[in-house]
Design an enzyme around this catalytic site. Sequence first.
Site, PDB file in Angstrom:
ATOM      1  N   HIS A 183       0.819  -1.226   0.000  1.00  0.00           N
ATOM      2  CA  HIS A 183       0.000   0.000   0.000  1.00  0.00           C
ATOM      3  C   HIS A 183       0.846   1.267   0.000  1.00  0.00           C
ATOM      4  CE1 HIS A 183      -4.011  -1.874   0.814  1.00  0.00           C
ATOM      5  NE2 HIS A 183      -3.209  -2.881   1.086  1.00  0.00           N
ATOM      6  N   ASP A 391       3.710   9.588  -0.856  1.00  0.00           N
ATOM      7  CA  ASP A 391       2.526   8.846  -0.404  1.00  0.00           C
ATOM      8  C   ASP A 391       2.232   7.741  -1.421  1.00  0.00           C
ATOM      9  OD1 ASP A 391       0.286   8.267   1.131  1.00  0.00           O
ATOM     10  OD2 ASP A 391      -0.301  10.367   1.298  1.00  0.00           O
TER      11      ASP A 391
HETATM   12  C1  G6P Z   1      -0.776   3.370   6.140  1.00  0.00           C
HETATM   13  C2  G6P Z   1      -0.341   1.936   5.945  1.00  0.00           C
HETATM   14  C3  G6P Z   1      -1.292   0.969   6.610  1.00  0.00           C
HETATM   15  C4  G6P Z   1      -1.524   1.388   8.046  1.00  0.00           C
HETATM   16  C5  G6P Z   1      -2.010   2.817   8.135  1.00  0.00           C
HETATM   17  C6  G6P Z   1      -2.234   3.301   9.569  1.00  0.00           C
HETATM   18  O1  G6P Z   1      -1.906   3.639   5.390  1.00  0.00           O
HETATM   19  O2  G6P Z   1      -0.204   1.635   4.572  1.00  0.00           O
HETATM   20  O3  G6P Z   1      -0.781  -0.354   6.560  1.00  0.00           O
HETATM   21  O4  G6P Z   1      -2.442   0.502   8.667  1.00  0.00           O
HETATM   22  O5  G6P Z   1      -1.052   3.652   7.518  1.00  0.00           O
HETATM   23  O6  G6P Z   1      -1.099   3.118  10.329  1.00  0.00           O
HETATM   24  P1  G6P Z   1      -1.066   2.187  11.641  1.00  0.00           P
HETATM   25  O7  G6P Z   1       0.379   2.159  12.009  1.00  0.00           O
HETATM   26  O8  G6P Z   1      -1.936   2.875  12.626  1.00  0.00           O
HETATM   27  O9  G6P Z   1      -1.590   0.831  11.256  1.00  0.00           O
END
Ligand code: G6P
Length: 481
Positions: A183, A391
């Site tokens: 992602h 991003d």
């Molecule tokens: C990004 C990453 C995700 C992640 C999100 C939130 O979008 O690609 O994998 O879940 O950030 O971050 P966190 O560390 O809270 O999961």
Amino acid sequence: MMQPTEPVAEIRPALEPTFAPDDSGAELVIVANRLPIQRSTTPGAEDWRPSPGGLVSALTSVLQNRQGLWIGWSGAATDIAPPTSFEGIRLKSVDISAEEYDDFYLGFSNATLWPLYHDAIRTPTFHRTWWHTYQEINMRYAKAAAASVAEGGTVWIHDYQLQLVPNYLRQLRPDVRIGFFLHIPFPPTELFMQLPWRKEILTGLLGADLIGFQVPQAAANFSRIARRLLGATGTDASLIFDGRVIKVGAFPISVDCDFIAASAADPAVRARAREIRQSLGNPELILLGVDRLDYTKGIQQRIKAVSELFADGTLDPAKHVLVQVAVPSRETDAHYERERHDLEQVISEMNGDYGVLGNPVIHYLHQSMGFEELMALYLEADIMLVTPFRDGMNLVAKEYVMCRADGTGKLVLSEFAGAATELRGAFIVNPHDLDGIKEGIRMALNATPKEAKSRMLRMRRKIYRRDVYDWTEEFLNALQP
Ligand code: G6P
């Protein structure tokens, strides 16, 4: 000169794979760092609710249709076990201890890989103990998937926290189809080469049958380094490694268009939108930023640019206002703490310098926001500012566009967000260039309604053509042999 080809990494003996099959027999398994549910913080509400966002809805709906299973971490630093099923899908939670959370989540995932994959905006930290825990936790997820997937079934693994899972799973269950989607960005060779465990990460990913990225550039970065470092052969779209063919491609993620359009048309959301404008003092123009509070998002730089526009009189405190939502994230990490501190300094300077009594020039919210409140904000935002330094995609940009059914609204967008490869109707800026951001905002301010509308409608057509449900289907179709 590039490094010569290095030997293929082995699974460390300590991680010798064994697993006990359970009785799930799931045809389709999603493996992601987090489960698609969160513990509710509202007193009296149901304990668990779905995590917000189109991705969770789309993957949940595909699992519902296929008797699927989702494997992930509950995200809760609590002893309360998450449910084993939710909204018609089965859930299997992976436990992560407090110490593992430090080394795997805060450490290797978010202090090594996250900055390295985002242009090394902050210096990545390399610790062998973090790496060992990353291997162990990845093996834990791989074993959970191996135990649950039906003979010949499909496993779709998500994101940078789990890059070793494809190869671990292949060792455990060579019969299954394995897909991986990243992602976030995949860095260029020059940066990826810093990683002491670069060939192990590549070998981990190459265990998949299909590796998907947000944009073609990331896919090309990956294929190039796999050829150079591991001696894979083939093209950017189809690599040959270890006697297998691995498909590589770009699958830009999108949003749930119909759901967003319906929310944006909801009379209650529209009423709330009007109320928001009123509570901001009925300004002529609202600029909006919505981000996780992350150093990759370029929030300070954007606020400095807006501040200079107040200074030079382009913006007027009596008529114009900026709303910045910064959703708390990874707060125990020092880089994030620092970012919050510095950001709040910049915000307070801007209000101190240009605000008037009763009319701050920036309204800052450091909190997460419900979906409908967010929609209401998008509806009132005349100019949306999305200016990350780097991003993977940025779904805020796409959500904003999908809210603007009447073709009003203007998007100022960083050229380094994946979304910029698709949203050519945006005012594209270099987020490192303060004057460039100011110029982008000025162009948005001065665009005629006709020009702005044609830009917005162009972006809406683009997003409508492929929503997040199409994205899921395209990836899963490409994963079939
Ligand atoms: C990004 C990453 C995700 C992640 C999100 C939130 O979008 O690609 O994998 O879940 O950030 O971050 P966190 O560390 O809270 O999961």
